[in-house]
Design an enzyme around this catalytic site. Structure first.
Site, PDB file in Angstrom:
ATOM      1  N   HIS A 190       0.856  -1.193   0.000  1.00  0.00           N
ATOM      2  CA  HIS A 190       0.000   0.000   0.000  1.00  0.00           C
ATOM      3  C   HIS A 190       0.891   1.243   0.000  1.00  0.00           C
ATOM      4  O   HIS A 190       1.962   1.239   0.610  1.00  0.00           O
ATOM      5  CB  HIS A 190      -0.904  -0.012   1.236  1.00  0.00           C
ATOM      6  CG  HIS A 190      -1.951   1.061   1.184  1.00  0.00           C
ATOM      7  ND1 HIS A 190      -1.674   2.360   1.505  1.00  0.00           N
ATOM      8  CD2 HIS A 190      -3.257   1.018   0.817  1.00  0.00           C
ATOM      9  CE1 HIS A 190      -2.777   3.085   1.343  1.00  0.00           C
ATOM     10  NE2 HIS A 190      -3.746   2.292   0.928  1.00  0.00           N
TER      11      HIS A 190
ATOM     12  N   GLU B  67      -4.136   2.063  -7.136  1.00  0.00           N
ATOM     13  CA  GLU B  67      -4.535   3.157  -6.237  1.00  0.00           C
ATOM     14  C   GLU B  67      -3.649   4.365  -6.475  1.00  0.00           C
ATOM     15  O   GLU B  67      -2.564   4.472  -5.901  1.00  0.00           O
ATOM     16  CB  GLU B  67      -4.342   2.732  -4.775  1.00  0.00           C
ATOM     17  CG  GLU B  67      -5.390   1.823  -4.258  1.00  0.00           C
ATOM     18  CD  GLU B  67      -5.587   2.021  -2.759  1.00  0.00           C
ATOM     19  OE1 GLU B  67      -6.741   2.053  -2.329  1.00  0.00           O
ATOM     20  OE2 GLU B  67      -4.591   2.161  -2.025  1.00  0.00           O
TER      21      GLU B  67
HETATM   22  P1  PGA Z   1      -9.737   5.912   0.406  1.00  0.00           P
HETATM   23  O1  PGA Z   1      -8.472   4.959   0.691  1.00  0.00           O
HETATM   24  O2  PGA Z   1     -10.852   5.038  -0.046  1.00  0.00           O
HETATM   25  O3  PGA Z   1     -10.006   6.556   1.735  1.00  0.00           O
HETATM   26  O4  PGA Z   1      -9.297   6.870  -0.628  1.00  0.00           O
HETATM   27  C1  PGA Z   1      -8.167   3.881  -0.132  1.00  0.00           C
HETATM   28  C2  PGA Z   1      -6.883   3.240   0.319  1.00  0.00           C
HETATM   29  O5  PGA Z   1      -5.927   3.954   0.653  1.00  0.00           O
HETATM   30  O6  PGA Z   1      -6.785   1.996   0.336  1.00  0.00           O
END
Ligand code: PGA
Length: 257
Positions: free
Chosen positions: A94, A165
């Site tokens: 992540h 992401e």
């Molecule tokens: P968010 O976070 O949905 O609050 O943007 C997603 C993540 O960081 O996994």
């Protein structure tokens, strides 16, 4: 078509054991009985045992893992320990792990290999720091993805998922805005092409690609692919801590099928 995968990434929340009891109960109540969607909840490590009680409603996920099985590694948690707790999925790489904890592509790679060895499904998170125009494919994607699965046998790659992401779209990034569904679809197509190059078409076809970054009940369905093969699941941060909103996300995706 496989069921869409929705992962609740609670990050370092909620703040107390008491709050987690309520949150678990309410999240479970919001999604109980919904069919056609695979839901995974990834709470902080200390809450995994409590979350396990809801295994019939959602699968258990971890937010990180270490690569060794046991030994002198203060603060670390092994894949086997997670397995024994009933964990099936593990988020690895992540952007917060990469930025706050300094994880390199090599560290991510070791964790992916260790998770697979313990039969955990790694959710490999990749994504660029800054927004680029749609025509530019961020270099971070190829680097992070090929780094994460370097040396992983093809047949094992059938048991991973990839989460795109973009850091600039994560709700806690200052000035964050969700990506557009159109761009997310382009990225999914690019990531699948990349996977095809890395592990061959058949394996690449078996790997779900998820979108994460400011997903909420209003935009969830739009991010998932419709006629072409794009995003097949969601990684949800902030909204996964709001049981009603999370329930609405899961239900909207279930209805869409
Ligand atoms: P968010 O976070 O949905 O609050 O943007 C997603 C993540 O960081 O996994």
């Amino acid at each position: 078509m496989p069921k869409p995968l929705i992962i609740a990434n609670w990050k370092m929340n909620p703040a107390s054991a008491r709050a987690v009891r309520t949150l678990l109960r309410r999240v479970a109540a919001g999604i109980r009985g919904v069919r056609g969607v695979s839901v995974v909840v990834a709470p902080p490590f200390p809450y995994l045992a409590q979350a396990r009680a809801f295994r019939r409603v959602f699968a258990l996920g971890a937010q990180d893992v270490f690569w060794e099985d046991e030994g002198a590694y203060t603060g670390a948690v092994s894949p086997r320990m997670l397995r024994d707790l009933g964990v099936r999925y593990c988020i690895i790489g992540h952007s917060e792990r990469r930025r706050v904890f300094g994880e390199s592509d090599e560290v991510v790679n070791r964790k992916v290999k260790a998770a697979l060895k313990a039969r955990l499904i790694p959710i490999i998170a990749i994504g660029e720091e800054h927004r680029e125009s749609q025509e530019v494919v961020p270099a971070a994607l190829a680097r992070e993805l090929s780094g994460a699965i370097a040396g992983v046998p093809k047949r094992s790659c059938r048991h991973i998922a990839v989460a795109y992401e973009p850091v600039w779209a994560i709700s806690t990034t200052p000035g964050a805005r969700p990506d557009t569904p159109d761009n997310a679809t382009r990225r999914a197509i690019y990531i699948r092409k990349l996977l095809t190059k890395l592990v061959g078409r058949r394996t690449a076809d078996a790997i779900p690609i998820l979108y994460g970054g400011s997903v909420n009940a209003k935009n969830a369905v739009a991010f998932l692919s419709h006629d072409i093969r794009g995003m097949e699941g969601l990684l949800v941060g902030g909204a996964s801590l709001r049981p009603e909103e999370f329930g609405a996300i899961v239900k909207s995706v279930a209805r869409r099928r």
